[in-house]
Design an enzyme around this catalytic site. Structure first.
Site, PDB file in Angstrom:
ATOM      1  N   CYS A 118     -20.731  26.544  17.633  1.00 39.05           N
ATOM      2  CA  CYS A 118     -20.637  27.527  18.567  1.00 39.05           C
ATOM      3  C   CYS A 118     -20.601  28.817  18.178  1.00 39.05           C
ATOM      4  O   CYS A 118     -19.696  29.330  17.286  1.00 39.05           O
ATOM      5  CB  CYS A 118     -19.359  27.453  19.637  1.00 39.05           C
ATOM      6  SG  CYS A 118     -18.994  28.970  20.373  1.00 39.05           S
TER       7      CYS A 118
ATOM      8  N   ASP B  20       0.791  -1.224   0.046  1.00 37.90           N
ATOM      9  CA  ASP B  20      -0.049  -0.204  -0.003  1.00 37.90           C
ATOM     10  C   ASP B  20       0.753   1.300   0.171  1.00 37.90           C
ATOM     11  O   ASP B  20       1.263   1.883   1.028  1.00 37.90           O
ATOM     12  CB  ASP B  20      -0.871   0.108   1.330  1.00 37.90           C
ATOM     13  CG  ASP B  20      -2.269   0.879   1.030  1.00 37.90           C
ATOM     14  OD1 ASP B  20      -2.203   1.343   0.010  1.00 37.90           O
ATOM     15  OD2 ASP B  20      -2.974   1.162   2.035  1.00 37.90           O
TER      16      ASP B  20
ATOM     17  N   CYS C 128     -14.689  32.740  21.489  1.00 42.76           N
ATOM     18  CA  CYS C 128     -14.555  31.431  21.945  1.00 42.76           C
ATOM     19  C   CYS C 128     -13.094  31.095  21.361  1.00 42.76           C
ATOM     20  O   CYS C 128     -12.369  31.228  20.319  1.00 42.76           O
ATOM     21  CB  CYS C 128     -15.516  30.547  20.880  1.00 42.76           C
ATOM     22  SG  CYS C 128     -15.386  28.916  21.196  1.00 42.76           S
TER      23      CYS C 128
END
Ligand code: IVH
Length: 669
Positions: A424, A117, A430
């Site tokens: 939020c 891979d 924040c």
């Protein structure tokens, strides 16, 4: 399904698959697992079979993805690089064998190899010397990465054997061993660089680095699985691989000659568990007909050989307990639930956390606290929970309650209709959102402030030294030196890097200030429409949407950004510190060597980039045009100019000027 529905589904699937192809081949950062990708591709294939009138030649079911990039020169593959048909089921593997045995009338010998891979590579040798190494590209042409491949120690530069064909091609998979990958990511995390999702992406990304010295330091390996030439030494794949090993190519010992399909199944069983102990990742087994004459008889479909198939293992899973859920607030304010797990070893590392995406995902899994859960590593860095073992649920199990206010600032969360995420909304205060905007501001494509990573931003924030990106320009070396892991040298590097950012051009400043939905390209468009930020601040939705490429979503985001007085104050501060908030006046030409000449640039160049040539044309009073027409004076022609362009130029009688001639003409040698 009705034809109209199928058409719509096919369109959506194609769009999605193309996007995943781009993420995988070009950006080296897939967002879904191979299994999920194969499911999409299979669904598309099934629909195309059912509605053949909707199948097109450019469908991703008929083409391999492309890794071609602008930075490398491309060459055609002497033998096209196809992909492999794949399956996750032994039944289908049995059918593959049945088809082949039907053609031959007897049991067939197969070669089983591991399916490494990594990133595939095709290397041509001439007279025993490495001549050229190409990536798979789009299967027909690939990127020339020879100078990078030459740095990989396990690939021979020169072969001394007497029995080599004068010219041959070997194909293999470039890998990054897991140990090296883990170390590389640790280093990257310490220096604040983005992490690679998995060893495959790290190998593919490394292969496309522009500095071969950096490639050499990354510890890549290459496993070979294919030999191609006019005159191959043997008539079987297995013997040819043994020969390649003799010549010095790394052909792993795991390769096995199987007398029939039962032995193939045994090989698959052995490596299903054995793969955990390998130093590198594999994602399956490749089964190939051994006899080359039979291979030729069986031939190819548009995309893959009929004589080989890959059996893919499902991603490894581990079973562990969900201890508690924490909630993370991202840079955009999106809230992600994160599962904290009893630590468990999975595919080369210990897993303690898994992402849960959003509230719907928790409901879909029917997940409770204290459940035993199955975790899997997909294409992303953070593993995910893919299932719950409902049988082992006990009385400690409790339902999960999604939080209602922000864990960082306490503001009540919002979830917009039609969206899966909670947000939020406290954009201005924040902390993770503030920090995120600073991280974006300093990132390479924005202000490119070096020496500050995520950790330093955290540190400066927690010491109250910065609250927004304008504060960076008031930092002093005296404030930085006493901080942990800083020292005088790092502090002074950071300060000078902040100072250097004052020369960043206006369009990148517009990108850096972090207006939602304004990426690099949009920032460039805006910068060329509004030559100074003052015009942009005053612009209304109507003016903005009148600009090509700017829709209502971007326009309203720009308007609300500048409607916020806090943002205006920050911009005024940045302007005071000396950041570029207007497009520099273009300098007039320095000479008139190219005055009145319209020049088209085409092809790939050795000495300078295309952008450099555009600047040279302007510098000497010429005009650069994008396409050939009757008013073109000449074409600055590099290598690999497309045949259609050549023909058009010839038809219109427009001369082609080489790079060398052009440099002489302009005196830029
Ligand atoms: S043979 C024409 N053998 O898998 C057949 N491929 O999905 C050529 N790969 O692009 C492929 N391990 O990069 C072959 N043992 C192996 C392989 C292998 C990994 C990769 C290869 C290829 C892709 C096909």
């Amino acid at each position: 399904m009705k034809q109209s529905e199928a058409r719509e589904r096919i369109r959506k699937l194609k769009e999605e698959i193309e996007e995943h192809n781009r993420n995988y081949y070009l950006l080296n950062s897939p967002t879904i697992s191979d299994f999920e990708y194969d499911l999409l591709l299979n669904e598309l294939g099934t629909l195309e079979k059912k509605f053949p009138e909707l199948a097109t030649d450019d469908s991703p079911t008929r083409r391999v993805g492309s890794d071609i990039t602008r930075e490398f020169r491309q060459y055609e593959h002497q033998y096209p690089m196809l992909s492999l048909g794949n399956t996750y089921s032994r039944e289908e593997l049995g059918e593959f064998n049945f088809r082949i045995e039907k053609a031959t009338g007897s049991p067939v010998e197969y070669v089983c190899e591991l399916k490494y891979d990594g990133a595939s590579i095709s290397i041509t040798y001439k007279e025993g010397r490495m001549f050229r190494a190409l990536t798979r590209g789009d299967g027909t042409r690939g990127d020339d990465v020879t100078s990078n491949v030459k740095t990989i120690k396990s690939i021979p530069l020169k072969i001394n054997a007497k029995d080599i064909p004068p010219e041959f091609v070997v194909r293999g998979e470039i890998l990054m061993p897991r140990g090296i990958f883990n170390r590389l990511n640790e280093e990257r995390s310490e220096t604040g660089l983005a992490l690679f999702a998995n060893p495959r992406n790290a190998a593919a990304g490394t292969l496309k680095l522009l500095d071969p010295r950096l490639v050499a330091s990354r510890g890549l390996d290459c496993m070979f699985y294919y030999l191609l030439a006019e005159d191959l030494p043997h008539g079987t794949h297995y013997e040819n691989m043994a020969k390649a090993r003799e010549w010095g190519f790394m052909v792993p010992d795991s390769i096995r000659l199987c007398r029939n399909i039962n032995e193939v199944m045994e090989f698959i069983d052995t490596w299903e568990t054995g793969r955990k102990n390998l130093p590198f990742d594999i994602d399956g087994v490749v089964v190939k007909v051994n006899d080359l004459a039979l291979q030729e008889e069986l031939g190819f479909t548009a995309k893959s050989p009929r004589w080989a198939i890959s059996y893919k293992y499902k991603a490894e899973q581990a079973l562990t307990r969900l201890l508690h859920i924490s909630f993370q607030v991202g840079r955009t304010g999106a809230v992600t639930p994160v599962a904290n797990l009893e630590p468990v070893f999975l595919a080369g590392s210990t897993v303690k956390r898994a992402t849960l995406h959003n509230e719907d995902q928790i409901a879909l899994l029917g997940l409770h606290l204290n459940d035993m859960v199955y975790v899997e590593k997909g294409g992303e860095i953070i593993p995910k929970i893919v299932g719950v073992d409902h049988n082992s649920r006990n009385e400690e199990s409790r339902e999960i309650e999604f939080i209602t206010s922000c864990p960082e600032c306490g503001t009540p969360l919002v979830r917009n209709e039609g969206e899966a995420n909670h947000y939020c909304p406290n954009y201005l205060h924040c902390p993770p959102q503030l920090k995120g905007r600073i991280e974006h501001f300093i990132s390479r494509k924005a202000m490119n402030i070096e020496g500050i990573g995520e950790e330093t931003v955290d540190l400066l924030f927690s010491r109250n030294l910065i609250r927004n990106y304008a504060d960076l320009y008031e930092l002093t070396a005296e404030q930085l030196v006493p901080l942990e892991r800083m020292g005088e040298k790092s502090a002074s590097n950071i300060i000078s890097s902040i100072k250097n950012s004052l020369s960043v051009p206006y369009n990148r400043v517009l990108y850096a200030i972090g207006i939602r939905h304004v990426g690099e390209t949009t920032a460039k468009t805006i910068a060329s429409e509004f030559r100074s930020v003052d015009g942009l601040i005053k612009a209304d939705i109507e003016t903005l949407t009148a600009i090509n490429e700017i829709g209502p979503k971007i326009a309203s985001s720009i308007v609300s950004f500048f409607a916020d007085n806090d943002n205006i104050i920050i911009i005024e501060r940045l302007r005071k510190y000396g950041l570029n908030f207007r497009e520099e006046e273009r300098k007039g030409p320095e000479t008139d060597r190219l005055k009145g000449k319209t020049i088209v640039i085409s092809g790939v160049f050795e000495k300078h980039s295309r952008d450099d040539y555009k600047a040279i044309i302007e510098k000497h009073g010429g005009k650069n045009a994008g396409s050939i027409s009757g008013s073109t004076t000449f074409i600055l022609a590099g290598d690999n100019m497309g045949p259609a362009k050549k023909e058009k130029a010839a038809n219109l009688g427009i001369p082609l000027i080489s790079e060398k001639e052009f440099l002489e003409l302009t005196g830029e040698e």
